[in-house]
Scaffold this active site. Structure first.
Site, mmCIF file in Angstrom:
data_model
loop_
_atom_site.group_PDB
_atom_site.id
_atom_site.type_symbol
_atom_site.label_atom_id
_atom_site.label_comp_id
_atom_site.label_asym_id
_atom_site.label_seq_id
_atom_site.Cartn_x
_atom_site.Cartn_y
_atom_site.Cartn_z
ATOM 1 N N CYS A 47 -7.623 -2.278 -6.805
ATOM 2 C CA CYS A 47 -6.884 -2.391 -5.540
ATOM 3 C C CYS A 47 -7.897 -2.128 -4.427
ATOM 4 O O CYS A 47 -8.846 -2.884 -4.275
ATOM 5 C CB CYS A 47 -5.693 -1.446 -5.507
ATOM 6 S SG CYS A 47 -6.028 0.243 -6.029
ATOM 7 N N SER A 48 -7.730 -1.066 -3.663
ATOM 8 C CA SER A 48 -8.743 -0.726 -2.657
ATOM 9 C C SER A 48 -9.781 0.216 -3.262
ATOM 10 O O SER A 48 -10.919 -0.172 -3.500
ATOM 11 C CB SER A 48 -8.084 -0.100 -1.425
ATOM 12 O OG SER A 48 -7.263 -1.051 -0.769
ATOM 13 N N GLY A 82 -9.072 1.944 -6.165
ATOM 14 C CA GLY A 82 -8.911 1.910 -7.604
ATOM 15 C C GLY A 82 -8.300 3.153 -8.217
ATOM 16 O O GLY A 82 -8.545 3.447 -9.395
ATOM 17 N N TRP A 83 -7.480 3.896 -7.445
ATOM 18 C CA TRP A 83 -6.859 5.084 -8.031
ATOM 19 C C TRP A 83 -5.343 5.132 -7.831
ATOM 20 O O TRP A 83 -4.708 6.119 -8.177
ATOM 21 C CB TRP A 83 -7.501 6.367 -7.507
ATOM 22 C CG TRP A 83 -7.624 6.477 -6.008
ATOM 23 C CD1 TRP A 83 -6.659 6.232 -5.077
ATOM 24 C CD2 TRP A 83 -8.778 6.889 -5.268
ATOM 25 N NE1 TRP A 83 -7.123 6.464 -3.812
ATOM 26 C CE2 TRP A 83 -8.427 6.874 -3.894
ATOM 27 C CE3 TRP A 83 -10.054 7.289 -5.633
ATOM 28 C CZ2 TRP A 83 -9.322 7.228 -2.888
ATOM 29 C CZ3 TRP A 83 -10.947 7.638 -4.622
ATOM 30 C CH2 TRP A 83 -10.584 7.612 -3.265
ATOM 31 N N ASP A 84 -4.742 4.107 -7.250
ATOM 32 C CA ASP A 84 -3.287 4.082 -7.075
ATOM 33 C C ASP A 84 -2.663 2.917 -7.838
ATOM 34 O O ASP A 84 -2.218 3.080 -8.973
ATOM 35 C CB ASP A 84 -2.936 4.002 -5.587
ATOM 36 C CG ASP A 84 -3.278 5.280 -4.839
ATOM 37 O OD1 ASP A 84 -2.974 6.355 -5.364
ATOM 38 O OD2 ASP A 84 -3.851 5.206 -3.735
ATOM 39 N N ARG A 85 -2.642 1.748 -7.240
ATOM 40 C CA ARG A 85 -2.065 0.577 -7.892
ATOM 41 C C ARG A 85 -2.816 0.212 -9.167
ATOM 42 O O ARG A 85 -2.212 -0.268 -10.137
ATOM 43 C CB ARG A 85 -2.073 -0.598 -6.908
ATOM 44 C CG ARG A 85 -1.089 -0.454 -5.777
ATOM 45 C CD ARG A 85 -1.370 -1.397 -4.624
ATOM 46 N NE ARG A 85 -2.477 -0.947 -3.790
ATOM 47 C CZ ARG A 85 -2.739 -1.409 -2.571
ATOM 48 N NH1 ARG A 85 -1.963 -2.356 -2.058
ATOM 49 N NH2 ARG A 85 -3.750 -0.961 -1.867
ATOM 50 N N ASN A 136 0.817 -1.205 0.000
ATOM 51 C CA ASN A 136 0.000 0.000 0.000
ATOM 52 C C ASN A 136 0.856 1.263 0.000
ATOM 53 O O ASN A 136 2.085 1.215 -0.028
ATOM 54 C CB ASN A 136 -0.971 -0.003 1.190
ATOM 55 C CG ASN A 136 -0.242 -0.082 2.522
ATOM 56 O OD1 ASN A 136 0.904 0.369 2.668
ATOM 57 N ND2 ASN A 136 -0.894 -0.658 3.523
ATOM 58 N N ILE A 137 0.180 2.419 0.052
ATOM 59 C CA ILE A 137 0.866 3.701 -0.083
ATOM 60 C C ILE A 137 1.836 3.950 1.070
ATOM 61 O O ILE A 137 2.868 4.608 0.883
ATOM 62 C CB ILE A 137 -0.136 4.862 -0.187
ATOM 63 C CG1 ILE A 137 -1.002 4.944 1.072
ATOM 64 C CG2 ILE A 137 -0.987 4.732 -1.428
ATOM 65 C CD1 ILE A 137 -1.874 6.192 1.143
#
Length: 752
Positions: free
Chosen positions: A341-342, A344-347, A277-278
């Site tokens: 992902c969680s 839907g805007w990072d990974r 995660n981030i």
């Protein structure tokens, strides 16, 4: 507040330059003395960390050390405490702005070339999806206007593409089952077989294992937009990709979310990619910063042990592996891929974008890459403001007290100043609430910052390095984009989603970052680009898949040379010199086509003097080197003070053991068992290709530097050699040891 300070010394990579410091509204400017026309400009948002050290009678100055987000490291030395404090407080006041409207983008006046273009409308989503065939050659997908006013999903764009078989009424029900109402929406159609990449957020499964018939119907419609062609080897096995580690996805069920229960999606298979995660990514980059942190005051290479421990290259490799899995599933197996992902805007953005670069040569051009960033990152709601932390936090400005304390030991005056700044900032935020200035506190907290887009650019750099003739743009194109991600000179990356940009009317009040790249397009053209290799854009030859283990440091982005960043460091199985010697040994053996046979170990009579000297030399050398490095890191005065002690200690060791310190060089191949170590008496010593083992015959004759075989077999160096000799290493890839193999939780399938 202060505007100018004379007689300031700037230190960069250990080079001291006198000059004058100017503090403008949006930039720190340093001009050399005497005037030479050279200036250093630093915009305030790009400063990641500022540390002020008090005046020291020993050094004769007070230091201000600045670490920038583009990995520039600067130190400014002031001759009095008053100027140092004034500059520090001015920088904090100018960098920690309360609202987005105070950032540089809204005051920037572009040059004549940029004034001739307006690239805010460079991305037309309808035209981009029509290029893929939506509404033309592909009839199974349609454009919906359900989010025209951003009421359906505030973090999604106006234009969404969904299967033709799914009406808007089903979308409304399906949105209740996906986090933030981020339903599956089309990202890409592969021209070879019309298979797709769709993206979404995690399902709201929860502890009760909730399900949604509308969501199941929606995803089934996506996976049935194409049929398996009647060709040999084609087997459609549609894939749901969860980018998270398995444990993270399962833990989300306690918060009412989670991952798909595949009992309800029997028409597909699911995999977890194990991408962290981030918070893990942020800590990884912070360790890279730690490895480079003394780049202002010393010309020494970065701390290679910290570089390895950062895990940065491992994370890059894991993301690449996930994107390769997606691309191959689409291209070779004629399957559809749904990725999330969680939220839907990072990974999700990383994986979807990379897979499209693999599959479509259009995204390997400058215009195509701009479309990709607009479509997958800006339109689909990557939280640039939150991840980049454009509104710097006061926590990034630290004063070190006379006793070496930080934060808690700050002066009363500075605490009062910080309190006043915080109160003013809070008042400004409240005053701007409900106005047209967009979000007021994005980036004020460091909790949600993360180098997600930076990682994506790093992955693209790996592609450029592996396929230098398949990309129209060069490395500098990516590096300048990374810089403007944090510079806040343009309005493109200042907000979290499309709605925020529209509400802030940013297109009328600031310049687009693509203005910069469009007017300078020729500067970013890759001279090695061969477009003819991708002319058959509907064929297999246009597809590329990289080697996810062939990962290197993007040394240009970190302001270092490839040699400084790429020396092997293997924690736990040996030292840098040991690993380097092992790689060099195997490379020579492969070049000479020699069979990998065990060479006889040297036999010699053990002596207590030899063992004592080895211990004394290693401890003394390491201690003196570390001491000298830390001294030099403070100032040149410290380095000068340390020099006579280093010289005297070296002279003592030389007189005590004259033969051992002066070992002859030989031209025979090195032994695979014990590499020699360069003397560490100098802080600038490093490992070179010549630092390899002496042959067994030479070592056997020097009893002063050998120990008993039984003792030698227990040493860490021998263990490292044996482990490394068993690895399958390419001689040309001698520096790829920082990542071997897949991560722990890559490709863990959840079958029916």
């Amino acid at each position: 507040m202060i505007n100018q300070v004379d007689d300031v010394e700037m230190v960069r990579r250990g080079v001291h330059t006198p000059g004058t410091l100017h503090l403008t509204t949006h930039h720190l400017i340093f001009r050399e003395d005497p005037p030479s026309g050279k200036e250093v400009w630093v915009c305030y948002p790009i400063m990641a960390y500022v540390e002020r050290r008090p005046f020291s009678a020993f050094t004769g100055f007070s230091a201000l050390r600045i670490r920038c987000r583009d990995f520039a490291f600067l130190s400014f030395n002031f001759k009095n405490e008053r100027d140092s404090k004034a500059v520090f407080e001015t920088l904090m006041a100018l960098a920690c702005v309360p609202i987005v409207d105070h950032l540089y983008a809204f005051y920037y006046h572009p040059g004549s070339a940029e004034r001739t273009v307006n690239t805010w409308n460079i991305y037309d989503p309808v035209k981009e999806f029509q290029r893929m065939g939506v509404g033309t050659t592909v009839k199974s997908w349609r454009i919906t206007t359900i989010n025209e006013n951003y009421q359906f999903c505030p973090t999604y764009p106006r234009v969404l593409v969904v299967p033709t078989a799914v009406p808007d009424s089903v979308l409304s029900y399906a949105a209740r089952y996906r986090s933030k109402a981020r339903i599956p929406t089309l990202s890409y159609i592969h021209p070879l077989n019309n298979c797709t990449i769709t993206r979404c957020a995690q399902p709201l499964v929860g502890l009760k294992q909730n399900r949604s018939a509308q969501d199941e119907r929606f995803i089934h419609a996506i996976f049935t937009t194409t049929t398996v062609p009647n060709t040999y080897g084609a087997s459609q096995e549609n894939l749901i990709v969860d980018a998270r580690p398995t444990t993270n996805a399962i833990a989300q069920t306690a918060l009412g979310a989670g991952s798909e229960n595949m009992e309800n999606y029997k028409f597909a298979r699911k995999v977890y990619l194990g991408i962290d995660n981030i918070h893990v990514m942020r800590e990884s980059l912070n360790k890279v910063y730690e490895a480079l942190k003394d780049s202002d005051i010393t010309p020494l290479p970065p701390n290679r042990e910290l570089l390895y421990k950062s895990g940065w290259l491992k994370h890059i490799s894991t993301v690449m592996e996930g994107a390769i899995l997606m691309g191959k599933r689409i291209h070779y197996y004629h399957s559809h891929v749904l990725v999330h992902c969680s939220d839907g805007w990072d990974r999700t953005a990383q994986l979807s974008s990379l897979a499209q670069i693999f599959l479509d040569p259009y995204f390997r051009t400058i215009d195509g890459f701009i479309m990709l960033v607009e479509k997958e990152w800006l339109a689909c709601g990557h939280r640039f403001a939150e991840r980049c932390g454009h509104l710097s936090s006061e926590k990034s400005f630290v004063q070190v007290s006379d006793k070496g304390g930080i934060n808690g030991s700050q002066s009363t005056a500075h605490q009062a100043f910080s309190n006043v700044m915080s109160a003013a900032k809070s008042a400004a935020e409240k005053a701007s609430a409900g106005g047209g200035g967009g979000p007021s506190s994005h980036g004020a907290s460091l909790k949600y910052t993360a180098p997600i887009f930076h990682q994506f650019l790093d992955c693209v750099y790996q592609l450029l390095r592996q396929f230098p003739d398949r990309f129209e743009y060069q490395e500098r194109f990516l590096r300048r984009m990374l810089y403007h991600l944090y510079s806040c000179q343009y309005g493109t990356f200042l907000y979290n989603n499309e709605q925020e940009r529209v509400d802030a009317n940013v297109s009328e009040r600031a310049q687009s970052v693509w203005d910069y790249f469009v007017v300078r397009k020729k500067e970013f053209i890759n001279p090695r680009y061969v477009p003819d290799l991708d002319r058959g854009d509907r064929g297999a030859d246009a597809v590329i898949f990289p080697d996810p283990k062939n990962i290197r440091w993007w040394h240009e982005a970190f302001g270092r040379t490839e040699e400084e960043m790429s020396v092997v460091s293997l924690t736990g199985i040996g030292s840098t010199a040991t690993a380097h010697a092992a790689v060099q040994y195997q490379r020579r053996r492969q070049q000479h086509h020699q069979p990998q046979l065990q060479q006889p170990r040297p036999r010699s009579t053990p002596t207590s003097q030899a063992y004592t000297y080895d211990s004394l030399r290693d401890v003394a050398s390491s201690t003196l080197s570390s001491w000298a490095s830390s001294m030099a890191a403070s100032s040149n005065a410290w380095a000068n003070a340390a020099s006579p002690y280093i010289a005297s200690s070296s002279a003592y060791l030389s007189s005590a053991y004259p033969d051992a310190l002066e070992q002859p060089r030989v031209s025979e191949p090195p032994s695979p068992y014990r590499p020699s170590h360069k003397s560490a008496l100098s802080p600038t010593s490093s490992v070179s290709d010549s630092d390899v083992s002496l042959p067994a015959s030479s070592r056997a004759s020097q009893s002063a530097t050998t120990i008993d075989d039984r003792e030698f077999e227990d040493t860490q160096e021998n263990e490292a050699i044996e482990k490394l000799a068993g690895m399958s290493l390419d001689p040309l890839d001698s520096y790829s040891l920082t990542h071997q193999g897949n991560s722990d939780e890559v490709y863990i399938p959840e079958t029916q």
